[in-house]
Design an enzyme around this catalytic site. Structure first.
Site, PDB file in Angstrom:
ATOM      1  N   ASP A 119       0.857  -1.208   0.000  1.00  0.00           N
ATOM      2  CA  ASP A 119       0.000   0.000   0.000  1.00  0.00           C
ATOM      3  C   ASP A 119       0.888   1.252   0.000  1.00  0.00           C
ATOM      4  O   ASP A 119       0.644   2.201  -0.752  1.00  0.00           O
ATOM      5  CB  ASP A 119      -0.874   0.055   1.269  1.00  0.00           C
ATOM      6  CG  ASP A 119      -1.827  -1.120   1.413  1.00  0.00           C
ATOM      7  OD1 ASP A 119      -3.028  -0.919   1.295  1.00  0.00           O
ATOM      8  OD2 ASP A 119      -1.349  -2.245   1.645  1.00  0.00           O
ATOM      9  N   GLU A 145      -5.015   7.385   0.163  1.00  0.00           N
ATOM     10  CA  GLU A 145      -5.488   6.728   1.384  1.00  0.00           C
ATOM     11  C   GLU A 145      -4.427   6.709   2.480  1.00  0.00           C
ATOM     12  O   GLU A 145      -4.743   6.916   3.657  1.00  0.00           O
ATOM     13  CB  GLU A 145      -5.905   5.280   1.072  1.00  0.00           C
ATOM     14  CG  GLU A 145      -6.212   4.502   2.341  1.00  0.00           C
ATOM     15  CD  GLU A 145      -6.813   3.137   2.116  1.00  0.00           C
ATOM     16  OE1 GLU A 145      -6.845   2.653   0.973  1.00  0.00           O
ATOM     17  OE2 GLU A 145      -7.251   2.550   3.117  1.00  0.00           O
ATOM     18  N   ASP A 160      -6.592   5.225  -4.176  1.00  0.00           N
ATOM     19  CA  ASP A 160      -6.484   4.059  -3.291  1.00  0.00           C
ATOM     20  C   ASP A 160      -5.409   3.175  -3.924  1.00  0.00           C
ATOM     21  O   ASP A 160      -5.650   2.504  -4.933  1.00  0.00           O
ATOM     22  CB  ASP A 160      -7.826   3.316  -3.206  1.00  0.00           C
ATOM     23  CG  ASP A 160      -7.780   2.227  -2.138  1.00  0.00           C
ATOM     24  OD1 ASP A 160      -6.662   1.802  -1.769  1.00  0.00           O
ATOM     25  OD2 ASP A 160      -8.853   1.802  -1.681  1.00  0.00           O
ATOM     26  N   LEU A 197      -4.022   0.496  -3.094  1.00  0.00           N
ATOM     27  CA  LEU A 197      -4.279  -0.955  -3.041  1.00  0.00           C
ATOM     28  C   LEU A 197      -5.622  -1.127  -2.332  1.00  0.00           C
ATOM     29  O   LEU A 197      -5.713  -0.934  -1.120  1.00  0.00           O
ATOM     30  CB  LEU A 197      -3.158  -1.661  -2.268  1.00  0.00           C
ATOM     31  CG  LEU A 197      -3.035  -3.187  -2.401  1.00  0.00           C
ATOM     32  CD1 LEU A 197      -1.721  -3.684  -1.824  1.00  0.00           C
ATOM     33  CD2 LEU A 197      -4.196  -3.953  -1.828  1.00  0.00           C
ATOM     34  N   ASP A 198      -6.641  -1.418  -3.103  1.00  0.00           N
ATOM     35  CA  ASP A 198      -7.966  -1.645  -2.515  1.00  0.00           C
ATOM     36  C   ASP A 198      -8.109  -3.155  -2.315  1.00  0.00           C
ATOM     37  O   ASP A 198      -7.826  -3.941  -3.230  1.00  0.00           O
ATOM     38  CB  ASP A 198      -9.032  -1.122  -3.483  1.00  0.00           C
ATOM     39  CG  ASP A 198     -10.438  -1.229  -2.920  1.00  0.00           C
ATOM     40  OD1 ASP A 198     -10.638  -0.922  -1.727  1.00  0.00           O
ATOM     41  OD2 ASP A 198     -11.349  -1.616  -3.682  1.00  0.00           O
ATOM     42  N   THR A 224      -6.882  -4.637   0.858  1.00  0.00           N
ATOM     43  CA  THR A 224      -5.646  -5.017   1.566  1.00  0.00           C
ATOM     44  C   THR A 224      -5.834  -6.276   2.409  1.00  0.00           C
ATOM     45  O   THR A 224      -4.955  -7.149   2.424  1.00  0.00           O
ATOM     46  CB  THR A 224      -5.174  -3.846   2.464  1.00  0.00           C
ATOM     47  OG1 THR A 224      -4.985  -2.706   1.634  1.00  0.00           O
ATOM     48  CG2 THR A 224      -3.853  -4.166   3.157  1.00  0.00           C
ATOM     49  N   THR A 277     -19.510  -6.653   0.942  1.00  0.00           N
ATOM     50  CA  THR A 277     -18.262  -6.890   1.667  1.00  0.00           C
ATOM     51  C   THR A 277     -18.139  -8.343   2.157  1.00  0.00           C
ATOM     52  O   THR A 277     -19.152  -8.997   2.399  1.00  0.00           O
ATOM     53  CB  THR A 277     -18.204  -5.925   2.877  1.00  0.00           C
ATOM     54  OG1 THR A 277     -16.979  -6.093   3.556  1.00  0.00           O
ATOM     55  CG2 THR A 277     -19.353  -6.154   3.855  1.00  0.00           C
ATOM     56  N   HIS A 329     -16.313  -6.702   6.272  1.00  0.00           N
ATOM     57  CA  HIS A 329     -16.861  -5.594   7.071  1.00  0.00           C
ATOM     58  C   HIS A 329     -18.386  -5.683   7.177  1.00  0.00           C
ATOM     59  O   HIS A 329     -19.087  -4.683   7.015  1.00  0.00           O
ATOM     60  CB  HIS A 329     -16.452  -4.241   6.469  1.00  0.00           C
ATOM     61  CG  HIS A 329     -14.978  -4.002   6.441  1.00  0.00           C
ATOM     62  ND1 HIS A 329     -14.224  -4.092   5.300  1.00  0.00           N
ATOM     63  CD2 HIS A 329     -14.107  -3.688   7.431  1.00  0.00           C
ATOM     64  CE1 HIS A 329     -12.950  -3.835   5.575  1.00  0.00           C
ATOM     65  NE2 HIS A 329     -12.854  -3.586   6.863  1.00  0.00           N
ATOM     66  N   ASP A 386     -12.148   4.904  -2.314  1.00  0.00           N
ATOM     67  CA  ASP A 386     -12.686   3.591  -2.709  1.00  0.00           C
ATOM     68  C   ASP A 386     -13.708   3.721  -3.820  1.00  0.00           C
ATOM     69  O   ASP A 386     -13.907   2.785  -4.595  1.00  0.00           O
ATOM     70  CB  ASP A 386     -13.402   2.928  -1.518  1.00  0.00           C
ATOM     71  CG  ASP A 386     -12.451   2.516  -0.426  1.00  0.00           C
ATOM     72  OD1 ASP A 386     -11.495   1.792  -0.737  1.00  0.00           O
ATOM     73  OD2 ASP A 386     -12.659   2.928   0.743  1.00  0.00           O
TER      74      ASP A 386
HETATM   75  P1  AMP Z   1     -14.892  -4.135   1.573  1.00  0.00           P
HETATM   76  O1  AMP Z   1     -16.094  -4.231   0.708  1.00  0.00           O
HETATM   77  O2  AMP Z   1     -15.123  -4.599   2.972  1.00  0.00           O
HETATM   78  O3  AMP Z   1     -13.711  -4.798   0.946  1.00  0.00           O
HETATM   79  O4  AMP Z   1     -14.588  -2.592   1.702  1.00  0.00           O
HETATM   80  C1  AMP Z   1     -14.371  -1.746   0.586  1.00  0.00           C
HETATM   81  C2  AMP Z   1     -13.398  -0.677   0.970  1.00  0.00           C
HETATM   82  O5  AMP Z   1     -13.912   0.054   2.091  1.00  0.00           O
HETATM   83  C3  AMP Z   1     -12.037  -1.223   1.415  1.00  0.00           C
HETATM   84  O6  AMP Z   1     -11.044  -0.315   1.050  1.00  0.00           O
HETATM   85  C4  AMP Z   1     -12.153  -1.266   2.908  1.00  0.00           C
HETATM   86  O7  AMP Z   1     -10.897  -1.130   3.515  1.00  0.00           O
HETATM   87  C5  AMP Z   1     -13.046  -0.060   3.212  1.00  0.00           C
HETATM   88  N1  AMP Z   1     -13.855  -0.329   4.409  1.00  0.00           N
HETATM   89  C6  AMP Z   1     -15.118  -0.801   4.443  1.00  0.00           C
HETATM   90  N2  AMP Z   1     -15.550  -0.922   5.713  1.00  0.00           N
HETATM   91  C7  AMP Z   1     -14.541  -0.524   6.509  1.00  0.00           C
HETATM   92  C8  AMP Z   1     -14.364  -0.396   7.916  1.00  0.00           C
HETATM   93  N3  AMP Z   1     -15.333  -0.719   8.769  1.00  0.00           N
HETATM   94  N4  AMP Z   1     -13.182   0.070   8.371  1.00  0.00           N
HETATM   95  C9  AMP Z   1     -12.205   0.409   7.503  1.00  0.00           C
HETATM   96  N5  AMP Z   1     -12.306   0.317   6.162  1.00  0.00           N
HETATM   97  C10 AMP Z   1     -13.459  -0.135   5.665  1.00  0.00           C
HETATM   98 MG    MG Z   2      -9.942   0.641  -0.388  1.00  0.00          MG
HETATM   99 MG    MG Z   3      -6.424   0.759   0.123  1.00  0.00          MG
END
Ligand code: AMP
Ligand code: MG
Ligand code: MG
Length: 312
Positions: A54, A77, A120, A122-123, A125, A197, A200, A249
């Site tokens: 990242d 980011e 971003d 690296l999306d 991570t 997600t 998350h 993102d």
């Molecule tokens: P995900 O769909 O969970 O992969 O999330 C998409 C993007 O949003 C990624 O960059 C995640 O790091 C960020 N993200 C989503 N929810 C959270 C959270 N609760 N805390 C930190 N980053 C989040």
């Molecule tokens: Mg991201």
């Molecule tokens: Mg990232």
């Protein structure tokens, strides 16, 4: 840089450079993984990680774009402190053969000062550290007047499980213009595939999904990866009723999706603002639908308590 590319509109030049620099960032991401020294650091919590990939990818993208376009605002980011490297060699995207990207007439005369780039590096991570490499993307989103107008989504591990094929892919789009780097596909009729997600989740996230009565839920990492599923016709809608997602993102994925005819808003149907002063967090969630889908129909099905739960 060739004379032809120098005379192209600023937005075309920034996007073309972003394609080259995203490809280079993807190489850096693969090299860090190959070496195996990920240098993992926890950010806000144990589910919010940063790796050397990242940091190094952000260093490359920010230094290269700011060298070429010194007056644009770039918001990445990762913190600038962690990303500082006095010995770094700046990648020159103009040394690459530029991809020709057409600019719609209303965006041809932008000045650098009017441009905000959300990065971003690296999306996905969490997924990168877990070896789910095809969830990883590099996202470079370009905004002006608070609107996402152009974006680059690079997949450094596209095809990585298909021996003999070219590794990596870069897709770009201009709102009101075209999508390049892939052929978009419509999702199938007669079913509803929702993507969301995998790391998350919450009861609110799940309540929003249940309200859509999907025939299938695809839980994968990364906002970039989920929007790619919409562009590939592998999902109809991306729903995330939670405040965790940030502007870096969604800016690039939104621009590419809208260039393809899709829609991305918050969970209430409100446009996400991308001014330099906009809060980083998308506190009212994300809802994105593929081209040809009725975005309003999905919005109307999101329960009121879910919408009320997500405050600006
Ligand atoms: P995900 O769909 O969970 O992969 O999330 C998409 C993007 O949003 C990624 O960059 C995640 O790091 C960020 N993200 C989503 N929810 C959270 C959270 N609760 N805390 C930190 N980053 C989040
Ligand atoms: Mg991201
Ligand atoms: Mg990232």
């Amino acid at each position: 840089m060739s004379l032809a590319s120098q005379s192209s509109p600023l937005l075309s030049r920034i996007l073309s450079s972003s394609v080259a620099v995203a490809n280079h960032a993807g190489k850096i991401i693969r090299e860090v993984m190959k070496k195996g020294e990920l240098g993992i650091v926890e950010k806000e919590n144990a589910r919010d990680l940063q790796t050397e990939a990242d940091r190094a990818a952000q260093r490359c993208i920010v230094s290269s774009l700011s060298r070429c376009f010194p007056k644009i605002t770039i918001i990445g980011e990762e913190g600038e402190e962690e990303c500082h490297d006095a010995h770094q060699q700046v990648f020159d995207p103009t040394a690459e053969i530029p991809v020709e990207i057409q600019c719609p007439p209303h965006l041809v005369s932008l000045a650098e000062e009017e441009i905000v780039v959300w990065v971003d590096p690296l999306d996905g991570t969490a997924e990168y550290t877990q070896g789910l490499l095809d969830h990883v993307t590099v996202l470079i989103g370009i905004a002006t007047g608070g609107k996402a107008v152009g974006g680059v989504i690079h997949q450094p591990y596209y095809n990585y499980q298909t021996p003999g094929s070219v590794l990596g892919r870069t897709v770009w789009g201009v709102v009101g213009g075209e999508v390049g780097g892939m052929s978009t596909v419509s999702p199938p009729d007669g079913c509803l595939i929702v993507t969301t997600t995998r790391s998350h989740s919450s009861s609110t996230v799940n309540d929003a999904i249940d309200a859509l009565s999907p025939s299938e839920v695809v839980r994968v990492g990364g906002a970039g990866h989920k929007v790619m599923l919409l562009l590939e016709g592998k999902a109809h809608v991306y729903v995330f009723a939670s405040p965790g997602c940030k502007k870096w993102d969604t800016c690039a994925p939104q621009a590419v999706l809208e260039a393809a005819g899709g829609t991305l808003t918050d969970i209430k149907g409100v446009q996400i603002p991308y001014h330099a002063s906009a809060p980083h967090r998308n506190s009212t969630g994300v809802l994105a639908s593929a081209a040809g889908q009725q975005h309003e129909v999905y919005l109307a099905k999101i329960p009121q308590h879910v919408k009320d739960n997500l405050k600006a």
